[in-house]
Design a protein around this motif. Structure first.
Motif, short mmCIF file in Angstrom:
data_model
loop_
_atom_site.label_atom_id
_atom_site.label_comp_id
_atom_site.label_asym_id
_atom_site.label_seq_id
_atom_site.Cartn_x
_atom_site.Cartn_y
_atom_site.Cartn_z
N LYS A 70 1.18 2.52 -6.81
CA LYS A 70 0.74 1.66 -7.93
C LYS A 70 -0.40 2.28 -8.72
O LYS A 70 -0.36 2.32 -9.95
CB LYS A 70 0.30 0.28 -7.39
N GLU A 103 -10.62 -11.15 -4.96
CA GLU A 103 -9.40 -10.65 -5.61
C GLU A 103 -8.85 -11.70 -6.59
O GLU A 103 -8.49 -11.38 -7.72
CB GLU A 103 -8.36 -10.33 -4.52
N ARG A 115 6.23 -9.84 3.57
CA ARG A 115 5.96 -9.81 2.13
C ARG A 115 7.17 -9.49 1.27
O ARG A 115 7.20 -9.88 0.10
CB ARG A 115 4.86 -8.77 1.83
N LEU A 138 -5.02 -4.55 8.68
CA LEU A 138 -4.86 -5.97 8.33
C LEU A 138 -4.39 -6.80 9.52
O LEU A 138 -4.32 -8.02 9.45
CB LEU A 138 -3.84 -6.11 7.19
N PHE A 148 -12.45 -11.23 0.90
CA PHE A 148 -11.86 -10.25 -0.02
C PHE A 148 -10.84 -10.93 -0.94
O PHE A 148 -10.83 -10.72 -2.15
CB PHE A 148 -11.19 -9.13 0.79
N ARG A 149 -9.98 -11.78 -0.34
CA ARG A 149 -8.94 -12.45 -1.13
C ARG A 149 -9.55 -13.36 -2.20
O ARG A 149 -9.00 -13.50 -3.29
CB ARG A 149 -8.02 -13.29 -0.23
N ILE A 166 -13.87 -1.23 -0.17
CA ILE A 166 -12.95 -2.23 0.41
C ILE A 166 -13.23 -2.40 1.92
O ILE A 166 -13.37 -3.53 2.39
CB ILE A 166 -11.47 -1.83 0.17
N ASP A 224 -8.32 -3.49 -7.09
CA ASP A 224 -9.21 -3.03 -6.01
C ASP A 224 -10.48 -2.39 -6.58
O ASP A 224 -11.58 -2.65 -6.10
CB ASP A 224 -8.49 -2.00 -5.11
N ARG A 252 -8.39 1.94 3.50
CA ARG A 252 -7.45 0.84 3.78
C ARG A 252 -7.67 0.27 5.17
O ARG A 252 -7.07 0.72 6.14
CB ARG A 252 -6.02 1.33 3.60
N PRO A 253 -8.52 -0.76 5.25
CA PRO A 253 -8.78 -1.35 6.57
C PRO A 253 -7.51 -1.96 7.15
O PRO A 253 -6.65 -2.43 6.40
CB PRO A 253 -9.80 -2.46 6.26
N GLY A 272 -3.71 -4.85 -5.79
CA GLY A 272 -3.74 -4.61 -4.35
C GLY A 272 -2.46 -5.18 -3.73
O GLY A 272 -1.88 -6.15 -4.25
N GLY A 273 -2.06 -4.58 -2.62
CA GLY A 273 -0.78 -4.94 -2.00
C GLY A 273 -0.65 -6.41 -1.62
O GLY A 273 0.47 -6.93 -1.53
N GLY A 274 -1.78 -7.09 -1.39
CA GLY A 274 -1.70 -8.48 -0.95
C GLY A 274 -1.95 -9.47 -2.08
O GLY A 274 -2.01 -10.69 -1.84
N ARG A 287 0.85 -1.19 0.00
CA ARG A 287 0.00 0.00 0.00
C ARG A 287 0.88 1.24 0.00
O ARG A 287 1.93 1.26 0.66
CB ARG A 287 -0.84 0.04 1.28
C1 S3P Z 1 -4.20 -4.67 0.75
C2 S3P Z 1 -3.95 -3.58 -0.05
C3 S3P Z 1 -5.02 -2.78 -0.66
C4 S3P Z 1 -6.31 -3.59 -0.79
C5 S3P Z 1 -6.68 -4.23 0.51
C6 S3P Z 1 -5.57 -5.16 1.03
C7 S3P Z 1 -3.05 -5.40 1.33
O1 S3P Z 1 -4.63 -2.30 -1.93
O2 S3P Z 1 -6.17 -4.56 -1.79
O3 S3P Z 1 -6.94 -3.20 1.43
O4 S3P Z 1 -3.23 -6.54 1.79
O5 S3P Z 1 -1.92 -4.87 1.30
P1 S3P Z 1 -3.56 -1.11 -2.17
O6 S3P Z 1 -2.20 -1.73 -2.10
O7 S3P Z 1 -3.89 -0.63 -3.53
O8 S3P Z 1 -3.80 -0.09 -1.11
#
Ligand code: S3P
Length: 164
Positions: free
Chosen positions: A13, A59, A135, A119, A55-56, A43, A32, A116-117, A77-79, A9
């Motif tokens: 990107k 995704e 990561r 994690l 969510f995953r 989100i 996202d 951005r909730p 998304g970051g994950g 995040r």
């Molecule tokens: C996440 C990053 C978010 C989004 C979600 C989970 C993560 O995307 O997919 O909140 O796990 O790092 P961005 O990287 O675009 O903020």
């Protein structure tokens, strides 16, 4: 070949992906945004209703769908790279560019973001450090190119991406 932007995040990107797509006149896809479009939810709402696991799953569905694209700029998304199947799909037609920044910079960039909730149960900076530790090896393993966003302006970064 798609250009696929990966990374934590706040590494730029979406911002850089959009600008690059505009400059190269290529389609821009943001996983996202596609998830929100498909579910009709934000989100944070997805996280609070079906959790991170739910969510995953969405995704992964989205990433499977977009693997057929050929000339797009894709921001993930970051994950997204946590699931090996996602990596397989993204690599099928994609050149993976990892954007990086320090935990402190990331914290500053995403501070106050309502999109951005959390994690983990941790404080923001601690969460970022913790997740980067987990990561980073994975980001680096799957990346075809790594670009550090710390010392460059957005224009310089776009110039670098344009040459791919
Ligand atoms: C996440 C990053 C978010 C989004 C979600 C989970 C993560 O995307 O997919 O909140 O796990 O790092 P961005 O990287 O675009 O903020």
């Amino acid at each position: 070949m798609n250009i696929v932007l990966i990374g934590f995040r706040g590494t730029g990107k979406t911002t850089l992906g959009k600008a690059l797509a505009e400059k190269l006149n290529r389609p821009f896809l943001d996983t996202d945004a596609l998830i929100c479009e498909q579910t009709g939810l934000s989100i944070p709402n997805i996280f609070s209703s079906i959790g991170e696991k739910g969510f995953r799953n969405i995704e992964s569905e989205i990433i499977q769908k977009i693997q057929t694209k050929e000339d797009a700029i894709i921001s993930c998304g970051g994950g997204a790279i946590l699931d090996p199947e996602n990596i397989k799909h993204l690599k099928k037609n994609g050149f993976l560019v990892l954007l990086t920044a320090t935990a402190e910079t990331i914290e500053q960039r995403i501070r106050g973001s309502l999109e951005r909730p959390s994690l983990t149960e941790k404080e923001p900076l601690e969460e970022i450090r913790h997740l980067l530790e987990i990561r980073n090896p994975l980001y680096r393993k799957v990346a075809d190119l790594v670009i550090d966003t710390e010392s460059k302006t957005p224009e310089e970064l776009i110039q670098q991406l344009e040459t791919l």
